[in-house]
Design an enzyme around this catalytic site. Structure first.
Site, short mmCIF file in Angstrom:
data_model
loop_
_atom_site.label_atom_id
_atom_site.label_comp_id
_atom_site.label_asym_id
_atom_site.label_seq_id
_atom_site.Cartn_x
_atom_site.Cartn_y
_atom_site.Cartn_z
N HIS A 1 -11.55 35.29 -16.37
CA HIS A 1 -11.45 34.41 -17.55
C HIS A 1 -10.42 33.32 -17.25
O HIS A 1 -9.43 33.56 -16.56
CB HIS A 1 -11.02 35.23 -18.78
CG HIS A 1 -11.11 34.43 -20.04
ND1 HIS A 1 -10.10 33.56 -20.41
CD2 HIS A 1 -12.07 34.33 -20.97
CE1 HIS A 1 -10.47 32.96 -21.55
NE2 HIS A 1 -11.66 33.42 -21.90
N SER B 1 -15.78 27.40 -27.72
CA SER B 1 -15.97 26.86 -29.07
C SER B 1 -17.38 27.11 -29.63
O SER B 1 -17.94 26.24 -30.31
CB SER B 1 -15.62 25.36 -29.11
OG SER B 1 -14.25 25.19 -28.83
N GLY C 1 -11.36 27.20 -27.17
CA GLY C 1 -10.41 27.09 -28.27
C GLY C 1 -10.12 25.68 -28.74
O GLY C 1 -9.20 25.44 -29.52
N LYS D 1 -9.43 38.72 -27.02
CA LYS D 1 -8.15 38.34 -26.40
C LYS D 1 -7.05 39.29 -26.89
O LYS D 1 -7.34 40.47 -27.10
CB LYS D 1 -7.83 36.87 -26.69
CG LYS D 1 -9.03 35.98 -26.36
CD LYS D 1 -8.74 34.52 -26.32
CE LYS D 1 -10.03 33.78 -25.98
NZ LYS D 1 -9.85 32.38 -25.68
N ASN E 1 -14.93 38.11 -27.37
CA ASN E 1 -13.71 38.30 -26.59
C ASN E 1 -12.53 38.19 -27.56
O ASN E 1 -12.19 37.09 -27.98
CB ASN E 1 -13.63 37.23 -25.49
CG ASN E 1 -12.31 37.25 -24.76
OD1 ASN E 1 -11.55 38.22 -24.83
ND2 ASN E 1 -12.02 36.17 -24.04
N GLU F 1 -17.80 28.90 -18.81
CA GLU F 1 -16.88 28.50 -19.87
C GLU F 1 -16.04 27.31 -19.40
O GLU F 1 -15.04 27.50 -18.68
CB GLU F 1 -15.94 29.66 -20.21
CG GLU F 1 -16.62 30.88 -20.73
CD GLU F 1 -15.65 31.73 -21.55
OE1 GLU F 1 -15.88 31.88 -22.75
OE2 GLU F 1 -14.66 32.22 -20.98
N GLU G 1 -8.07 32.11 -18.86
CA GLU G 1 -6.67 32.43 -19.19
C GLU G 1 -6.05 33.30 -18.10
O GLU G 1 -4.86 33.21 -17.82
CB GLU G 1 -6.60 33.09 -20.58
CG GLU G 1 -6.80 32.04 -21.67
CD GLU G 1 -7.51 32.54 -22.93
OE1 GLU G 1 -7.53 33.75 -23.18
OE2 GLU G 1 -8.06 31.68 -23.65
P1 PGA Z 1 -13.36 30.25 -27.90
O1 PGA Z 1 -12.99 31.11 -26.59
O2 PGA Z 1 -14.70 30.73 -28.40
O3 PGA Z 1 -12.24 30.53 -28.87
O4 PGA Z 1 -13.41 28.82 -27.47
C1 PGA Z 1 -13.96 31.51 -25.66
C2 PGA Z 1 -13.32 32.37 -24.60
O5 PGA Z 1 -12.14 32.17 -24.28
O6 PGA Z 1 -13.97 33.26 -24.04
#
Ligand code: PGA
Length: 268
Positions: free
Chosen positions: A95, A213, A173, A12, A10, A167, A97
């Protein structure tokens, strides 16, 4: 039977179209011959060029979001049919976000999901609890609300095309991850709910990915869990070498960390 793994990157809001094609060019030789299903959720402007570059390769290109309407006066939004025509094969929906920054709720995510099925785009439904919910022991309650909110009313024959990604918001992150046992517990819970909603045969066939992560170092352990069918990777998918290591490691392609070989083993 060996598990079939899916790894989704992903990106982003990172990478221009040119950077996207450079990335795919660098990634392809590193994952040559892989049996893993490799998906990349790229920014809208990169979909078409990335699809052209990834033609006849194992890399599948998709989007990170879409609107629930077929078309209409929705400034700044994008429709499933537009993504489909650009070549997107899948779309991330729900997601964290999108939920937290753009205030998308389960009812809206449900409508998007139905639209994605109508437009023949494979939905990847993302769910997960916040740090607060985690601390209060409400993980399962949140997962149940989000799953049922998005999936109730989805016909069985459509459900078999779905992917679910667990997730935890606090793991995204942050460099923090749940233990492998906690991940399995959440995935087992999700598996049971999917079986309740769609019957055992379909519920057991829906891939459940872990996200938050994920790195080349922790993916061995995570991928070993029974109900983990792959991973959704944010930050670590931005570099093709790191992403390729994740793909290799989850499928056992690279050697697991092990004690140095003895003299006897070396001779054999
Ligand atoms: P990350 O994000 O691997 O940077 O923790 C995962 C995601 O947001 O799908």
């Amino acid at each position: 039977m060996a598990k079939s793994f899916t790894v989704i990157g992903n990106w982003k809001m990172y990478k221009t179209a040119r950077q996207a094609t450079d990335y795919i060019e660098a990634l392809l030789p590193l994952i040559d011959g892989t049996k893993v299903n490799v998906y990349l959720a790229v920014p809208y402007t990169s979909i078409h060029p990335a699809v052209q570059y990834a033609k006849e390769t194992p890399v599948i290109i998709g989007a990170q979001n879409m609107n629930d309407s077929r078309e209409g006066a929705f400034t700044g939004e994008i429709a499933g049919l537009m993504l489909k025509e650009a070549g997107a094969a899948f779309v991330l929906l729900g997601h964290s976000e999108r939920r937290n920054v753009f205030k998308e709720d389960d009812a809206f995510i449900h409508k998007k999901l139905i639209r994605a099925f109508q437009d023949d785009i494979q939905p990847v439904l993302c769910i997960g609890e916040t740090a607060d919910h985690h601390g209060k022991g409400k993980t399962q309650e949140v997962l149940q609300d989000q799953l049922e909110g998005a999936l109730k009313g989805v016909p069985k024959e459509e459900a078999s095309k779905l992917i679910v990604a667990y997730e935890p918001v606090w793991a995204i992150g942050s460099g923090k991850t749940p233990t492998a046992a906690q991940i399995q517990e959440a995935h087992g819970f999700i598996r049971d709910l999917l079986c309740e909603l769609f019957g055992k045969k379909i519920g057991e066939g829906i891939p459940i990915l872990y996200g938050g992560s994920v790195k080349p170092e922790n993916v061995f352990e995570i991928g070993d869990e029974k109900d983990v069918d792959g991973v959704l990777v944010g930050g670590a998918s931005l570099d093709p070498k790191t992403f390729a290591s994740i793909i290799q490691n989850i499928s056992g392609g690279a050697p697991k960390k092990r004690a140095p070989r003895t003299k006897k083993e070396k001779k054999e």
